[in-house]
Design a protein around this motif. Structure first.
Motif, mmCIF file in Angstrom:
data_model
loop_
_atom_site.group_PDB
_atom_site.id
_atom_site.type_symbol
_atom_site.label_atom_id
_atom_site.label_comp_id
_atom_site.label_asym_id
_atom_site.label_seq_id
_atom_site.Cartn_x
_atom_site.Cartn_y
_atom_site.Cartn_z
ATOM 1 N N ARG A 127 0.834 -1.201 0.000
ATOM 2 C CA ARG A 127 0.000 0.000 0.000
ATOM 3 C C ARG A 127 0.866 1.247 0.000
ATOM 4 N NH1 ARG A 127 -3.473 2.697 4.931
ATOM 5 N NH2 ARG A 127 -4.941 3.920 3.670
ATOM 6 N N ILE A 128 0.432 2.248 -0.778
ATOM 7 C CA ILE A 128 1.088 3.554 -0.773
ATOM 8 C C ILE A 128 0.019 4.616 -0.993
ATOM 9 C CG2 ILE A 128 1.595 3.581 -3.248
ATOM 10 C CD1 ILE A 128 4.223 5.019 -2.572
ATOM 11 N N GLN A 129 0.201 5.777 -0.336
ATOM 12 C CA GLN A 129 -0.723 6.896 -0.486
ATOM 13 C C GLN A 129 0.023 8.065 -1.126
ATOM 14 O OE1 GLN A 129 -1.688 6.465 3.857
ATOM 15 N NE2 GLN A 129 -3.757 7.007 3.173
ATOM 16 N N VAL A 130 -0.622 8.669 -2.127
ATOM 17 C CA VAL A 130 -0.001 9.771 -2.857
ATOM 18 C C VAL A 130 -0.924 10.986 -2.758
ATOM 19 C CG1 VAL A 130 0.964 10.549 -5.041
ATOM 20 C CG2 VAL A 130 1.014 8.111 -4.450
ATOM 21 N N LYS A 131 -0.423 12.042 -2.131
ATOM 22 C CA LYS A 131 -1.171 13.297 -2.055
ATOM 23 C C LYS A 131 -0.701 14.187 -3.205
ATOM 24 C CE LYS A 131 -1.726 12.964 2.970
ATOM 25 N NZ LYS A 131 -1.518 13.630 4.288
ATOM 26 N N LEU A 132 -1.610 14.482 -4.086
ATOM 27 C CA LEU A 132 -1.263 15.135 -5.348
ATOM 28 C C LEU A 132 -1.249 16.655 -5.225
ATOM 29 C CD1 LEU A 132 -3.485 12.929 -7.645
ATOM 30 C CD2 LEU A 132 -1.014 12.781 -7.392
ATOM 31 N N VAL A 153 -4.743 -4.560 -8.585
ATOM 32 C CA VAL A 153 -4.391 -3.188 -8.230
ATOM 33 C C VAL A 153 -5.684 -2.426 -7.939
ATOM 34 C CG1 VAL A 153 -3.264 -1.067 -8.957
ATOM 35 C CG2 VAL A 153 -2.326 -3.278 -9.675
ATOM 36 N N PHE A 154 -5.742 -1.805 -6.745
ATOM 37 C CA PHE A 154 -6.887 -0.990 -6.349
ATOM 38 C C PHE A 154 -6.429 0.456 -6.225
ATOM 39 C CE2 PHE A 154 -7.470 -5.220 -4.685
ATOM 40 C CZ PHE A 154 -8.828 -5.498 -4.832
ATOM 41 N N VAL A 155 -7.248 1.396 -6.685
ATOM 42 C CA VAL A 155 -6.997 2.820 -6.491
ATOM 43 C C VAL A 155 -8.244 3.421 -5.858
ATOM 44 C CG1 VAL A 155 -6.516 5.019 -7.586
ATOM 45 C CG2 VAL A 155 -5.376 2.965 -8.406
ATOM 46 N N ASN A 156 -8.041 4.001 -4.668
ATOM 47 C CA ASN A 156 -9.168 4.583 -3.904
ATOM 48 C C ASN A 156 -10.307 3.569 -3.753
ATOM 49 O OD1 ASN A 156 -7.685 6.919 -3.678
ATOM 50 N ND2 ASN A 156 -8.707 7.959 -5.375
ATOM 51 N N GLN A 157 -9.899 2.339 -3.356
ATOM 52 C CA GLN A 157 -10.794 1.222 -3.035
ATOM 53 C C GLN A 157 -11.513 0.644 -4.254
ATOM 54 O OE1 GLN A 157 -13.369 1.844 0.304
ATOM 55 N NE2 GLN A 157 -11.757 2.673 1.616
ATOM 56 N N LYS A 158 -11.129 1.044 -5.461
ATOM 57 C CA LYS A 158 -11.755 0.513 -6.668
ATOM 58 C C LYS A 158 -10.752 -0.356 -7.413
ATOM 59 C CE LYS A 158 -14.066 1.853 -10.949
ATOM 60 N NZ LYS A 158 -14.520 2.983 -11.796
ATOM 61 N N LEU A 159 -11.169 -1.589 -7.763
ATOM 62 C CA LEU A 159 -10.312 -2.490 -8.521
ATOM 63 C C LEU A 159 -10.186 -1.973 -9.955
ATOM 64 C CD1 LEU A 159 -8.744 -5.180 -8.771
ATOM 65 C CD2 LEU A 159 -10.908 -6.270 -9.409
ATOM 66 N N ILE A 160 -8.957 -1.657 -10.367
ATOM 67 C CA ILE A 160 -8.759 -1.123 -11.721
ATOM 68 C C ILE A 160 -7.987 -2.076 -12.616
ATOM 69 C CG2 ILE A 160 -8.793 1.252 -10.871
ATOM 70 C CD1 ILE A 160 -5.719 1.264 -11.344
ATOM 71 N N TYR A 161 -7.330 -3.074 -12.032
ATOM 72 C CA TYR A 161 -6.495 -3.956 -12.859
ATOM 73 C C TYR A 161 -6.382 -5.315 -12.184
ATOM 74 C CZ TYR A 161 -2.419 -5.798 -15.361
ATOM 75 O OH TYR A 161 -1.569 -6.583 -16.096
ATOM 76 N N GLU A 162 -6.433 -6.357 -12.989
ATOM 77 C CA GLU A 162 -6.299 -7.721 -12.465
ATOM 78 C C GLU A 162 -5.585 -8.557 -13.513
ATOM 79 O OE1 GLU A 162 -9.041 -11.289 -10.506
ATOM 80 O OE2 GLU A 162 -9.976 -9.509 -11.396
ATOM 81 N N VAL A 195 -1.938 -2.916 -3.727
ATOM 82 C CA VAL A 195 -1.549 -3.933 -4.695
ATOM 83 C C VAL A 195 -1.482 -5.289 -3.992
ATOM 84 C CG1 VAL A 195 0.159 -4.662 -6.391
ATOM 85 C CG2 VAL A 195 -0.178 -2.226 -5.939
ATOM 86 N N GLN A 196 -2.258 -6.232 -4.475
ATOM 87 C CA GLN A 196 -2.217 -7.607 -3.976
ATOM 88 C C GLN A 196 -1.410 -8.454 -4.959
ATOM 89 O OE1 GLN A 196 -6.287 -8.822 -3.610
ATOM 90 N NE2 GLN A 196 -6.707 -7.514 -1.841
ATOM 91 N N VAL A 197 -0.479 -9.255 -4.416
ATOM 92 C CA VAL A 197 0.396 -10.060 -5.260
ATOM 93 C C VAL A 197 0.347 -11.506 -4.799
ATOM 94 C CG1 VAL A 197 2.740 -10.405 -6.117
ATOM 95 C CG2 VAL A 197 1.928 -8.091 -5.649
ATOM 96 N N ALA A 198 0.216 -12.423 -5.754
ATOM 97 C CA ALA A 198 0.248 -13.859 -5.467
ATOM 98 C C ALA A 198 1.399 -14.482 -6.246
ATOM 99 C CB ALA A 198 -1.068 -14.515 -5.868
ATOM 100 N N ASN A 199 2.248 -15.246 -5.566
ATOM 101 C CA ASN A 199 3.358 -15.912 -6.238
ATOM 102 C C ASN A 199 3.507 -17.335 -5.682
ATOM 103 O OD1 ASN A 199 5.641 -16.380 -7.817
ATOM 104 N ND2 ASN A 199 7.015 -15.677 -6.213
ATOM 105 N N PRO A 200 2.739 -18.281 -6.210
ATOM 106 C CA PRO A 200 2.810 -19.642 -5.689
ATOM 107 C C PRO A 200 3.902 -20.508 -6.318
ATOM 108 C CG PRO A 200 1.062 -19.482 -7.286
ATOM 109 C CD PRO A 200 1.648 -18.106 -7.170
#
Length: 738
Positions: A127-132, A153-162, A195-200
């Motif tokens: 997690r990272i927060q960016v104040k613009l 990948v979530f931005v402002n609690q919205k899933l934008i990429y999977e 960002v959630q990451v899975a590496n099995p």
């Protein structure tokens, strides 16, 4: 036949001329390829990167004023939650986390409880927060890098990429090695990125490249430039491979050209699989591409590199190489390839060890061969050693970077290692050809002296000299055939010129390159727009001719395909505008004025409406016995760095006509009208054909059936040239609309 006549008349002149032609032809090809490689690696897209790093998971830019071209690099300290996939809405409730440096593999992070490094396989949330800043909150985009395993990948609690399948079960893994550029909605004062990451199953895990935030159009332009150069580099690799395969076909005894071609081909496959490409994006977005094939192609090519490299060194230094070297490296490669037949979650557990074993053995064998060659003072060993050293050092650098040991601020240097290696190897092969010709020259000179000194051996020595001249003539023919092979490649890209008859039954294309390969090119296609059939035809004249012009035609052909077919842009002025922007962007940082003059029409078969736009090239319409010239813009496509700031002054306008029956359209480059020759009126002065004479000629031949016009134009051109050489590439296109 001409060479033998010269030899009999001027013995010294003949031998020098034959040697010059053969040596120059080989060095010309290698020099052009070398210049292209240097040009490629010296080219980069300009991007302003903000150097502020995050602290405690926050980048605070709220009190700053940023340039709109600046890009925020999300590096520094991120919040890290090990072995958890936490939804953004629940992340504030979590108390157990640590701050880690990103980008780097999580293998390098230490568990605060045990003090040991985390394993490569597992799951995590970042997690990272960016104040613009206030002036940079609209039209933003996020550049998501390749994470090498499944991720969300979530931005402002919205899933934008999977990408891939989020699982810790190796048997269910579906890793996707790709990133994306996504536009962020609305106006954002702050970005909360999770960002959630899975590496099995992979031997390295985590975020290995930087996320980036910036204005969408700037990030998109940078991405497109990077992908364009990556595509050029890929095409150049395959072109070099094909070129050396052709050399091997002409000279089968020179096996070094075959092995070098294979090395370049395998490097091209590796680059194709893992680099940024429109090709790879298209596979993932528009096809059911099996992502498990990606590591198999990559590692298969990687394993085949090493035995091929040993064969290459053995062909260069047969006395220094040992017979057991290729069976050992080839056997290891075969064993490694067998592992690739196993399920992905199994072979990925062993792949790193197989890589290390093969690399160590190949390096050891290479050191033995080159070390022995250096000790024995063999030719080109210094070049050979430098090339391999560049490749190994950049490979080691990037390998250490992936596991978190950063020696420099650059991530991907291996392509520069490849470039240095290929340049040096091309120099070695070219020098060997040169040395062979020099030996022929020395033999010829010695024979000439012996002919003068020993009259009793004249007949025997002359016979030997004829044999050597014949060998040189064959070598020269082989090089010419290689250029002709390049012409066939260009022709396959442009397509059959007779294909215009599929769009317009009564049409022709007069296409006469000056130097085998051409800087002029034609392009046409048929599209359905609003349920109406449209034919789009392009006539283009690129900067230069021969090999440099041919490379421009390949780029122009690809860009037109992307703009018209892929992006469905059909308005001629809009096509020219996009083409101009992409050519300018490609050469933006270069001190060059490369570009093209072009004319384009869009003909609607239903309404008989033709739309035309031109960049310095006109359109000619012949109807009812009169000819009308429709001029294009005074601006060319491209123009280079010196004119880049004047882009806004450029404009391309579309002219629209409804064609009456029995109208003929002509488009042409300036090659015909610039051809030097003599008129048939008896005047001896050599002059250009000129535009006025060419326009009158078009009006005259328009009275003939369209099927006869191409031959008539060609005959008139030959009668005009007489003994003069062709000045430039020539392209004339005619279309009759009944």
């Amino acid at each position: 036949m001409q060479n033998y006549t010269l030899k009999n008349t001027f013995p010294y002149l003949s031998s020098y001329l034959l040697r010059f032609l053969s040596v120059q032809m080989i060095f010309r090809i290698h020099f052009v390829l070398g210049i292209l490689l240097v040009f490629l690696f010296s080219s980069c897209s300009y991007q302003k990167e903000l150097s502020i790093e995050s602290e405690k998971g926050i980048i605070d830019l709220s009190d700053k004023i940023m340039d709109s071209e600046e890009v925020i690099i999300l590096k520094g300290e991120w919040q890290f939650f090990w072995n958890k996939w936490i939804l953004p809405k629940n992340i504030e409730e979590q108390k157990e986390f640590q701050y880690v440096l990103v980008p780097t593999s999580w293998n390098t992070y230490k568990d605060p409880k045990t003090g040991e490094n985390y394993p490569s396989r597992g799951a995590a949330t970042y997690r990272i927060q960016v104040k613009l800043p206030r002036n940079l909150r609209k039209n933003l985009a996020i550049k998501i890098p390749k994470i090498w395993s499944a991720n969300k990948v979530f931005v402002n609690q919205k899933l934008i990429y999977e990408a891939g399948k989020m699982t810790t079960n190796a048997k269910e893994a579906d890793d996707v090695f790709s990133g994306d550029l996504l536009m962020l909605e609305g106006e954002n004062a702050e970005l909360d990125i999770v960002v959630q990451v899975a590496n099995p199953d992979f031997f390295i895990g985590g975020i290995l490249e930087n996320f980036k935030i910036g204005i969408y159009k700037n990030l998109l332009q940078t991405k497109e430039i990077k992908q364009t150069w990556s595509g050029i580099w890929l095409g150049l690799l395959f072109f070099i491979a094909v070129y050396h395969f052709a050399l091997f076909l002409f000279r089968p005894k020179q096996k070094s050209t075959l092995y070098f071609g294979l090395l370049t081909f395998f490097l091209g496959v590796i680059h194709l699989i893992f680099a940024d490409h429109y090709f790879y994006e298209y596979l993932h977005l528009h096809t059911s591409f099996d992502s498990s094939l990606q590591p198999r192609f990559y590692y298969g090519s990687f394993f085949l590199l090493f035995p091929t490299a040993i064969l290459y060194l053995q062909s260069l230094y047969p006395r220094e190489a040992k017979k057991f070297m290729f069976p050992v490296s080839g056997g290891l490669a075969a064993l490694s390839l067998l592992f690739l037949l196993l399920p992905t979650y199994i072979f990925l557990q062993f792949i790193q060890y197989l890589q290390i074993v093969q690399m160590v053995i190949a390096i050891l064998f290479g050191v033995i061969i080159l070390g022995t060659a250096i000790y024995k003072k063999r030719d080109e060993t210094l070049w050979q050693t430098l090339g391999i050293a560049f490749l190994l050092l950049t490979g080691i650098h990037d390998g250490l970077n992936t596991v978190g040991i950063s020696l420099t601020s650059y991530f991907d240097l291996i392509q520069f290692g490849f470039g240095a290696f290929i340049l040096l190897q091309m120099g070695i092969l070219a020098k060997r050809f040169s040395r062979a010709f020099n030996r022929v020259e020395d033999l010829t000179i010695n024979l000439e002296h012996k002919v003068a000194e020993r009259t009793l051996e004249v007949n025997e020595r002359n016979t030997e000299l004829e044999q050597q001249s014949h060998i040189l003539e064959e070598k020269n023919q082989h090089i010419t055939d290689s250029i002709r092979y390049a012409a066939r490649i260009q022709q396959s890209i442009l397509g059959d010129k007779n294909g215009l008859e599929d769009l317009f039954l009564e049409s022709f294309v007069l296409f006469k390159p000056r130097d085998i390969v051409s800087g002029d090119f034609y392009w046409f296609t048929k599209l359905i727009v609003n349920e109406k059939i449209h034919s789009i035809v392009v006539c283009a004249d690129c900067t230069g001719h021969g090999v440099p012009g041919a490379f421009m035609t390949v780029m122009g052909n690809d860009l037109l395909t992307e703009i018209v077919i892929n992006k469905q842009v059909t308005q001629p002025n809009e096509v020219l505008k996009l083409l101009d922007e992409k050519v300018e962007a490609t050469f933006r940082n270069q001190n060059t004025r490369d570009g093209m003059d072009i004319s384009i029409i869009n003909y609607c078969h239903t309404t008989r409406t033709v739309k035309f736009a031109g960049a310095k090239n006109p359109l000619y319409l012949v109807e009812h016995g009169t000819i009308q010239e429709v001029k294009g813009s005074k601006h060319a496509i491209g123009g280079g760095k010196s004119n880049y700031k004047k882009r806004k002054e450029k404009s391309f306008e579309t002219s629209t006509f409804i064609l009456p029956p029995q109208t003929t359209l002509y488009m042409a480059s300036d090659g015909f009208q610039d051809q030097f020759g003599k008129p048939k009126d008896g005047q001896s002065e050599i002059r250009k054909f000129m535009k006025k004479r060419f326009r009158e000629l078009l009006l005259e031949i328009s009275k003939l059936p369209i099927s006869e016009q191409e031959n008539t134009l060609n005959q008139i051109l030959e009668d005009w040239k007489q003994t003069e050489k062709q000045t430039d590439d020539i392209l004339v296109m005619g279309i009759y609309v009944g």
